[in-house]
Design a protein around this motif. Structure first.
Motif: not given
Length: 448
Positions: A42-54, A112-114, A117-124, A282-283
């Motif tokens: 879940l964690q890695s998939i959520v990070q990839d989805l956040a990047m795709i949405q970005a 998705f709320s995480q 810093p230093n993760t793909p979700m930083a600033g998301a 996904l990526l």
């Protein structure tokens, strides 16, 4: 070290950029299996989805919960029951499904709320909206089996989902629907994702599944000689589905394929089956040319097809300017008529806009892709890539492991799409005897 990194990063980023432009503002529906969550992905998939949405993609995420419900049932000493490939949802199973759905929704929203810093979700800032977007009806009694609280999608709140997407939120849908009287029904994630994608006329439907995709020969063992078919035209997918046994389990070849076919038949241009076991699947599927799983494509048969004798004149007219300027080797009408079965063409409104031929060398396990031509009026529209994909499919169906081209001017186009230069001595003996050493064509090979 930084110089080496620059040389790898810059070409990679440039190769990805066209896909970022292409998919911006498009709508993707992602079907996330409960098995993927149970496997800790879940964690890695959520990070990839956040990047795709970005990168500007509108995302609807539909989650499944098969193993989670079974776990709840086991804890209560209650057996999971299935028939016709669907769960029989008695009152105990319905309670377990509601508990599992609530827990998973909480976990997904938390992920998705995480923003560490230093993760793909930083600033998301990914806002997730979920709600009662589905109206359901009961499956009822089928062949004497009462499915009780198992349901099917009756209606999708398309306007509500679109409003949420337009507000730049990600929409999260659980496989639950409610009747107009407020009765809850347990739905199949795959059916929900397919109906939502179809009703939204989404640009893509992507299943993150237990299977890596559809193999060239689905009934044969997995292995290097039976690779994943990376692209299936809708007509070919339909034919394959008609030959496969009915799907009962998610690991059956027909299970996800039937939903991909249904989505493409109802307005979704591309449907994908990709493995959640591969990190970044996904990526890789969305932003890399060849992808990683299987993509079913709704290509109109009149646009991309195998050539017939009636196409000889159109092919000659198309390739003549390229023969005159030396881009292509000259071919006369007799040669094209003789080899017409080797050609694939792209036709728009009765006019041939592109062509390519496949000449197999089965003794060497390879084939030549020749006479690759796209009309100047159609260049930049993806017709060249469609031809390449179809030629690759034809080569795979012949059991070949590579294709090669000879070119003097378009090396970079082929290299960008996975071809590598080799010495002319690499050519099969029969082709080497016909090689024009004065022309000094570059030989490029792509493994399938």
């Amino acid at each position: 070290m930084s110089t080496v990194f620059n040389f790898t990063f810059v070409p990679w980023f440039r190769s990805v950029a066209p896909y970022i432009h292409k998919f911006r503002h498009q709508t993707f529906v992602v079907g996330l299996t409960g098995e993927a969550i149970a496997a800790g992905k879940l964690q890695s998939i959520v990070q990839d989805l956040a990047m795709i949405q970005a990168m500007g993609v509108k995302i609807v995420l539909v989650h499944g919960f098969r193993p989670q419900v079974n776990e709840q049932l086991a804890a209560k000493g209650h057996a999971a029951r299935y028939s016709h490939g669907m769960r029989i949802t008695d009152p105990v199973a319905l309670d377990c499904a509601q508990e599992a759905a609530g827990q998973l929704r909480y976990e997904i929203e938390a992920a998705f709320s995480q923003g560490l810093p230093n993760t793909p979700m930083a600033g998301a800032r990914v806002r997730v909206i979920s709600g009662n977007f589905l109206t359901a009806r009961p499956v009822g009694i089928v062949d004497g089996v009462d499915f009780q609280h198992t349901g099917l999608v009756r209606k999708v709140d398309v306007a509500g989902i679109r409003r949420s997407l337009e507000s730049e939120a990600m929409v999260l849908i659980s496989p639950f629907g409610f009747s107009p009287t407020g009765e809850a029904f347990n739905l199949a994630m795959e059916e929900v994702a397919t109906r939502v994608a179809s009703e939204l006329k989404a640009d893509k439907l992507l299943f993150l599944s237990e299977v890596p995709g559809i193999r060239t020969r689905p009934d044969d063992p997995a292995g290097e000689d039976n690779p994943i078919d990376t692209e299936l035209p809708l007509a070919q997918a339909r034919q394959l589905l008609s030959r496969l046994p009915a799907a009962q389990r998610p690991t059956d070849a027909a299970f996800y394929l039937q939903h991909c076919v249904r989505a493409c038949e109802h307005g979704v241009e591309r449907s994908h089956i990709i493995p959640f076991a591969v990190d970044g699947a996904l990526l890789l599927e969305i932003y890399v040319h060849d992808g990683i799983g299987t993509m079913v494509v709704d290509e109109k048969l009149e646009e991309l097809r195998e050539a017939t004798a009636d196409d000889v004149g159109g092919i000659l007219q198309l390739i003549e300017p390229f023969e005159k300027d030396g881009t292509l080797v000259k071919r006369d009408r007799t040669e094209i008529e003789r080899d017409i079965a080797a050609y694939t063409v792209i036709e728009h409104d009765g006019v041939i806009f592109g062509c390519a031929a496949l000449y197999p060398y089965p003794e060497a396990g390879t084939a030549e892709m020749a006479a690759v031509t796209v009309s100047p009026n159609s260049q930049g529209t993806g017709d060249g890539e469609k031809l390449l994909k179809r030629i690759e499919q034809r080569a795979r169906m012949l059991g070949l492991t590579s294709i090669f081209v000879l070119t003097t001017r378009t090396m970079h186009w082929f290299i960008k799409r996975g071809f590598s230069p080799v010495d002319p001595d690499w050519l099969p003996e029969a082709r080497k005897r016909k090689y024009n050493w004065d022309r000094k064509s570059q030989v490029l090979v792509k493994k399938l």
